[in-house]
Scaffold this active site. Structure first.
Site, PDB file in Angstrom:
ATOM      1  N   LYS A 190     -15.264  16.989  -4.352  1.00  0.00           N
ATOM      2  CA  LYS A 190     -16.564  16.854  -4.085  1.00  0.00           C
ATOM      3  C   LYS A 190     -16.826  16.223  -2.742  1.00  0.00           C
ATOM      4  O   LYS A 190     -18.032  16.581  -2.169  1.00  0.00           O
ATOM      5  CB  LYS A 190     -17.267  16.106  -5.282  1.00  0.00           C
ATOM      6  CG  LYS A 190     -16.683  14.803  -5.402  1.00  0.00           C
ATOM      7  CD  LYS A 190     -17.539  13.601  -4.505  1.00  0.00           C
ATOM      8  CE  LYS A 190     -16.739  12.146  -5.050  1.00  0.00           C
ATOM      9  NZ  LYS A 190     -17.532  11.183  -3.922  1.00  0.00           N
ATOM     10  N   THR A 247     -23.180  13.074  -4.216  1.00  0.00           N
ATOM     11  CA  THR A 247     -22.349  12.974  -2.793  1.00  0.00           C
ATOM     12  C   THR A 247     -22.939  13.853  -1.919  1.00  0.00           C
ATOM     13  O   THR A 247     -23.079  13.509  -0.751  1.00  0.00           O
ATOM     14  CB  THR A 247     -20.849  13.183  -3.301  1.00  0.00           C
ATOM     15  OG1 THR A 247     -20.537  12.224  -4.257  1.00  0.00           O
ATOM     16  CG2 THR A 247     -20.255  12.739  -2.040  1.00  0.00           C
TER      17      THR A 247
END
Length: 332
Positions: A190, A247
Site C-alpha cells: 500500500k 495512506t
C-alpha cells in the site's frame, strides 16, 4: 497488566507506547539513539517525532536493548524494515522465554525480499510466536487515542488471542486473521501505491484518476499476495483496502507526500532530505517489483513508480504510459 517492550522510538513506536501505557501496561520504549532516550526521559516527550504529547508514567524510555527486553511478555517491533534484521539479531538472546513478538513494521527486506515477520523468524528461530499487526493507523491519531481498527495475524491462534486481549482499548480494536502473507503484503505494498497516489495529486490529475489508481493498485497488491499464498479476501479488509485508502488519501501519509513532491518535479534526494521519518514505500517499491518478477506477477504501477523513484523517467510520463497500456478484462 503486562511488561511490554516497544522497539523503535519513532512516531509509530512512540504512539503505540502511549496507547499501551493508557491501558495500564508497563512499557519500555527503546531508542536506537541513546541521546534520544535520555532526552525523552528528561522531557517526558519525544521532541523529534511527537513533541506535543506527554509520555505517561507507564512509559520508560531506554537506550539499552537488553534493558528494554528484560522480562517483557510482548516485544513490539516498530523499527524501519531495513533495520529489523540487525535489531532482532541483537535481541534474540535477550528475549524472555514466552515473549510474543509483534511486528508493527510494514515493508519488505531489500535483497532477500522477505516479509518482516520472516526476517524476525530468521533471527529468533521458532521458539517465539510472531504476530503481525497491520491496518489503517496513522501514528499521530493512535497517539491521541482516536478510534482505529487493525488486523493481527499469525499461525499461532493463542498468540493472536493474547495480543487481542492485551492490546485492545477504547481507541483500538484488533481483528484476528490467519493470513499472515496477505496482511503483510497489503501493509507493504500500500505504501508503493500511496506514492503513485501522491504523484496523481502532485500532477493535478483529479479525483477520477485517484479513484482509478487506488482501485487498480488494490488489484496489483492482491495479485502478488495471492501468488505468495495469501487470500484475496484479506486484501478487501483492514490490512488491504482499509490501509490503502488511508495512506493514499490522508494528509499524514509520508509515502503520499513523497509522491506529491515527485509529481511536482522535485528530485527524490531533496524530498527525503527534508523528512524526519522513513517513507517505507521508497525501498519497498524496488523489492516489490523484484518479487513480482520472481513469481511471474505483473505490477505495472509499482514498475512505473520504480522508474520514477530511480530518476529514469518523469512522473507525468509514467502516468501516460500506464494510461497507454493495452486494455483488458477488468478481472484479469
Amino acid at each position: 497488566m503486562s511488561t511490554i517492550a516497544v522497539i523503535g522510538a519513532g512516531s509509530w513506536g512512540t504512539a503505540f507506547a502511549l496507547h499501551l501505557a493508557r491501558l495500564g501496561h508497563s512499557v519500555r520504549l527503546w531508542a536506537r539513539d541513546p541521546a534520544l532516550a535520555t532526552d525523552m526521559a528528561r522531557r517526558r516527550a519525544n521532541a523529534v517525532y511527537l513533541p506535543d504529547l506527554i509520555l505517561p508514567d507507564g512509559v520508560t524510555a531506554v537506550g539499552r536493548l537488553g534493558e528494554a527486553l528484560s522480562n517483557a511478555s510482548f516485544v513490539v517491533c516498530t523499527v524501519p524494515s531495513h533495520g529489523v534484521r540487525v535489531v532482532f539479531r541483537a535481541a534474540a538472546p535477550r528475549l524472555a522465554t514466552n515473549a510474543v513478538l509483534v511486528s508493527g513494521t510494514k515493508g519488505l527486506e531489500t535483497g532477500s525480499l522477505l516479509r518482516v515477520s520472516e526476517v524476525i523468524r530468521d533471527e529468533v528461530g521458532a521458539a517465539h510466536a510472531v504476530v503481525v499487526l497491520s491496518g489503517p493507523s496513522f501514528a499521530a491519531e493512535v497517539a491521541r487515542g482516536l478510534p482505529a481498527a487493525v488486523c493481527v495475524a499469525s499461525d499461532d491462534s493463542a498468540a493472536v488471542e493474547r495480543v487481542q486481549a492485551e492490546f485492545r482499548g477504547p481507541g483500538l480494536r484488533l481483528y484476528a486473521s490467519t493470513d499472515v502473507v496477505g496482511v503483510e503484503i497489503g501493509g507493504a505494498l500500500k505504501n508503493v501505491i500511496a506514492i503513485a497516489a501522491g504523484v496523481v495529486e502532485g500532477l493535478g490529475l483529479g479525483a477520477n484518476a485517484m479513484a482509478a489508481l487506488i482501485t487498480r493498485g488494490l488489484v496489483e497488491i492482491s495479485r502478488l499476495a495471492c501468488a505468495l499464498g495469501g487470500r484475496r479476501e484479506t486484501l478487501a479488509g483492514l490490512s488491504g483496502l482499509g490501509d490503502l485508502v488511508l495512506t493514499c488519501t490522508g494528509e499524514l501519509s509520508r509515502n503520499h507526500h513523497v509522491g506529491v513532491e515527485l509529481g511536482k518535479g522535485r528530485p527524490l534526494t531533496d524530498i527525503l532530505a527534508e523528512m524526519k521519518m522513513v517513507a517505507e514505500g521508497v525501498n519497498t517499491t524496488v523489492a516489490a517489483v523484484e518479487l513480482g518478477v520472481r513469481h511471474g506477477v505483473e505490477l505495472p504501477i509499482a514498475s512505473q513508480m520504480a522508474d520514477v523513484l530511480a530518476g529514469r523517467k518523469p512522473a507525468r510520463l509514467a502516468v501516460e504510459e500506464l494510461m497507454a497500456r493495452p486494455q483488458r478484462n477488468e478481472m484479469e
